[in-house]
Design a protein around this motif. Structure first.
Motif, PDB file in Angstrom:
ATOM      1  N   VAL A  63       0.822  -1.213   0.000  1.00  0.00           N
ATOM      2  CA  VAL A  63       0.000   0.000   0.000  1.00  0.00           C
ATOM      3  C   VAL A  63       0.857   1.266   0.000  1.00  0.00           C
ATOM      4  O   VAL A  63       0.590   2.219  -0.734  1.00  0.00           O
ATOM      5  N   ASN A  64       1.902   1.298   0.829  1.00  0.00           N
ATOM      6  CA  ASN A  64       2.733   2.498   0.942  1.00  0.00           C
ATOM      7  C   ASN A  64       3.430   2.830  -0.374  1.00  0.00           C
ATOM      8  O   ASN A  64       3.476   3.987  -0.804  1.00  0.00           O
ATOM      9  N   SER A  65       3.950   1.802  -1.032  1.00  0.00           N
ATOM     10  CA  SER A  65       4.591   2.007  -2.334  1.00  0.00           C
ATOM     11  C   SER A  65       3.567   2.455  -3.371  1.00  0.00           C
ATOM     12  O   SER A  65       3.849   3.300  -4.220  1.00  0.00           O
ATOM     13  N   ALA A  66       2.376   1.866  -3.281  1.00  0.00           N
ATOM     14  CA  ALA A  66       1.316   2.209  -4.230  1.00  0.00           C
ATOM     15  C   ALA A  66       0.878   3.661  -4.068  1.00  0.00           C
ATOM     16  O   ALA A  66       0.654   4.370  -5.062  1.00  0.00           O
ATOM     17  N   LEU A  67       0.757   4.131  -2.813  1.00  0.00           N
ATOM     18  CA  LEU A  67       0.367   5.522  -2.561  1.00  0.00           C
ATOM     19  C   LEU A  67       1.408   6.484  -3.094  1.00  0.00           C
ATOM     20  O   LEU A  67       1.088   7.528  -3.667  1.00  0.00           O
ATOM     21  N   SER A  68       2.682   6.105  -2.915  1.00  0.00           N
ATOM     22  CA  SER A  68       3.766   6.945  -3.424  1.00  0.00           C
ATOM     23  C   SER A  68       3.704   7.042  -4.946  1.00  0.00           C
ATOM     24  O   SER A  68       3.841   8.122  -5.522  1.00  0.00           O
ATOM     25  N   ALA A  69       3.451   5.903  -5.591  1.00  0.00           N
ATOM     26  CA  ALA A  69       3.350   5.882  -7.053  1.00  0.00           C
ATOM     27  C   ALA A  69       2.128   6.658  -7.530  1.00  0.00           C
ATOM     28  O   ALA A  69       2.176   7.370  -8.537  1.00  0.00           O
ATOM     29  N   GLY A  70       1.028   6.513  -6.789  1.00  0.00           N
ATOM     30  CA  GLY A  70      -0.208   7.202  -7.163  1.00  0.00           C
ATOM     31  C   GLY A  70      -0.063   8.711  -7.101  1.00  0.00           C
ATOM     32  O   GLY A  70      -0.524   9.439  -7.983  1.00  0.00           O
ATOM     33  N   LYS A  71       0.614   9.207  -6.051  1.00  0.00           N
ATOM     34  CA  LYS A  71       0.837  10.652  -5.919  1.00  0.00           C
ATOM     35  C   LYS A  71       1.715  11.166  -7.053  1.00  0.00           C
ATOM     36  O   LYS A  71       1.490  12.239  -7.610  1.00  0.00           O
ATOM     37  N   GLU A  72       2.725  10.386  -7.391  1.00  0.00           N
ATOM     38  CA  GLU A  72       3.658  10.787  -8.434  1.00  0.00           C
ATOM     39  C   GLU A  72       2.975  10.860  -9.793  1.00  0.00           C
ATOM     40  O   GLU A  72       3.262  11.729 -10.608  1.00  0.00           O
ATOM     41  N   GLY A  73       2.030   9.936 -10.016  1.00  0.00           N
ATOM     42  CA  GLY A  73       1.381   9.901 -11.320  1.00  0.00           C
ATOM     43  C   GLY A  73       0.175  10.812 -11.451  1.00  0.00           C
ATOM     44  O   GLY A  73      -0.373  10.956 -12.551  1.00  0.00           O
ATOM     45  N   PHE A  74      -0.237  11.465 -10.333  1.00  0.00           N
ATOM     46  CA  PHE A  74      -1.482  12.246 -10.349  1.00  0.00           C
ATOM     47  C   PHE A  74      -1.420  13.424 -11.323  1.00  0.00           C
ATOM     48  O   PHE A  74      -2.323  13.618 -12.140  1.00  0.00           O
ATOM     49  N   ILE A  75      -0.353  14.211 -11.232  1.00  0.00           N
ATOM     50  CA  ILE A  75      -0.235  15.401 -12.100  1.00  0.00           C
ATOM     51  C   ILE A  75      -0.156  14.988 -13.562  1.00  0.00           C
ATOM     52  O   ILE A  75      -0.810  15.579 -14.427  1.00  0.00           O
ATOM     53  N   PHE A  76       0.646  13.951 -13.840  1.00  0.00           N
ATOM     54  CA  PHE A  76       0.753  13.447 -15.214  1.00  0.00           C
ATOM     55  C   PHE A  76      -0.614  12.993 -15.725  1.00  0.00           C
ATOM     56  O   PHE A  76      -0.979  13.238 -16.868  1.00  0.00           O
ATOM     57  N   THR A  77      -1.359  12.326 -14.841  1.00  0.00           N
ATOM     58  CA  THR A  77      -2.669  11.794 -15.220  1.00  0.00           C
ATOM     59  C   THR A  77      -3.644  12.909 -15.596  1.00  0.00           C
ATOM     60  O   THR A  77      -4.251  12.884 -16.667  1.00  0.00           O
ATOM     61  N   VAL A  78      -3.775  13.897 -14.730  1.00  0.00           N
ATOM     62  CA  VAL A  78      -4.713  14.999 -14.979  1.00  0.00           C
ATOM     63  C   VAL A  78      -4.350  15.750 -16.251  1.00  0.00           C
ATOM     64  O   VAL A  78      -5.205  16.007 -17.110  1.00  0.00           O
ATOM     65  N   ALA A  79      -3.063  16.096 -16.387  1.00  0.00           N
ATOM     66  CA  ALA A  79      -2.613  16.860 -17.562  1.00  0.00           C
ATOM     67  C   ALA A  79      -2.836  16.082 -18.847  1.00  0.00           C
ATOM     68  O   ALA A  79      -3.330  16.631 -19.850  1.00  0.00           O
ATOM     69  N   SER A  80      -2.497  14.786 -18.826  1.00  0.00           N
ATOM     70  CA  SER A  80      -2.594  13.990 -20.050  1.00  0.00           C
ATOM     71  C   SER A  80      -4.038  13.715 -20.453  1.00  0.00           C
ATOM     72  O   SER A  80      -4.386  13.735 -21.635  1.00  0.00           O
TER      73      SER A  80
END
Length: 304
Positions: A63-80
């Motif tokens: 879960v902790n690794s997944a949350l870190s990955a999710g936060k990192e990908g959030f900006i890329f996701t919204v913009a794309s």
């Protein structure tokens, strides 16, 4: 004989000796040589298998690794997502593609491929032809991505973290994202799966926005509930030590399920599907795909 041959290849995929890309290739060969004897059940079977496989992969993630990955990908996701939808609208206008078909291709590219198209189609009341063309475009490009992305990743010497983030954003369907990331490495698989499923939740706001744009307020939005089961699987794997006894077996079964899913997807892509897509919708899909893949890659390399 056709059914026996199909069953034998399915059993071969069950053994675990066949990788997801090879399974997809086998499916493509079957589709265009002997044909799919159970084509009418293919779409439903691939949906169920993919959801089952994604939930199973959750038992191999933290879960902790997944949350870190999710936060990192959030900006890329919204913009794309929103840049792809806007660009898709203008490309569709430029190529004079039918409005609903163009929007379905844009949504499939922006969010999560076939799942997004399946959710958006009833919102805009698209007919079978419009939906089939959009799905055809996405599945064709997915098949290419599964082979192409790992090669590019190794050529550019991307880390597993970089590749996982890139393929989650730039590859349309969850099946091909997981297949490509699994081939690249375990860290890439975890990041790619988490970011892609977080991205899939954007089906809901995009579907609501679509209902406003197309003046269709009566349609219900189909929520991807299996994502909740994926999160539960991760929580169990992270916080319940006893899960360790069965988690490796569940992950292996999930990977085999993914292999069969890709075999069935390939088996559904016969020559008639390729012809029915048409040049203009395919061109729109390719242009959008190049834009998303290039923009995401440059952002990850230079700004991440």
């Amino acid at each position: 004989m056709q059914k026996i041959f199909f069953f034998l290849l399915t059993i071969l995929c069950l053994t675990g000796f066949i990788s997801p890309p090879v399974a997809l290739l086998l499916g493509l060969v079957v589709a265009n040589l002997s044909g799919h004897p159970f084509l009418q059940f293919n779409h439903k079977a691939t949906n169920i298998l993919l959801q089952f496989s994604v939930v199973g992969l959750g038992f191999g993630m933290n879960v902790n690794s997944a949350l870190s990955a999710g936060k990192e990908g959030f900006i890329f996701t919204v913009a794309s997502i929103f840049s792809t939808l806007i660009l898709g609208f203008f490309i569709g206008k430029w190529l004079k593609i039918e409005k609903k078909t163009s929007h379905l291709i844009s949504c499939g590219t922006a969010i999560c491929g076939g799942s997004a198209i399946a959710a958006i189609a009833p919102v805009i009341n698209s007919d079978e032809k419009q939906t089939s063309v959009a799905l055809g475009v996405i599945f064709i490009l997915n098949s290419i991505a599964l082979f192409l992305f790992p090669v590019i990743g190794h050529w550019l010497d991307l880390s597993q973290q970089e590749f996982g983030l890139w393929c989650a954003i730039a590859i349309h369907d969850t099946s091909s994202v997981v297949g490509a990331a699994n081939k690249y490495g375990p860290e890439a698989l975890q990041i790619a799966t988490t970011v892609k499923l977080a991205r899939a939740l954007w089906i809901i706001p995009v579907a609501l926005l679509t209902s406003v744009l197309f003046n269709n307020k009566s349609s219900k939005v189909k929520i991807p509930y299996f994502i909740g089961l994926f999160i539960i699987a991760m929580l169990l794997n992270t916080y319940v030590p006893q899960t360790d006894l069965v988690a490796p077996y569940l992950v292996n079964i999930a990977k085999i399920g993914l292999t069969i899913t890709l075999f069935l997807i390939g088996a559904g892509l016969n020559f008639n599907v390729l012809i029915s897509v048409g040049v203009k919708p395919l061109f729109q899909g390719i242009l959008l795909w190049i834009f998303v893949a290039s923009a995401a890659l440059l952002s990850i390399i230079y700004f991440n």
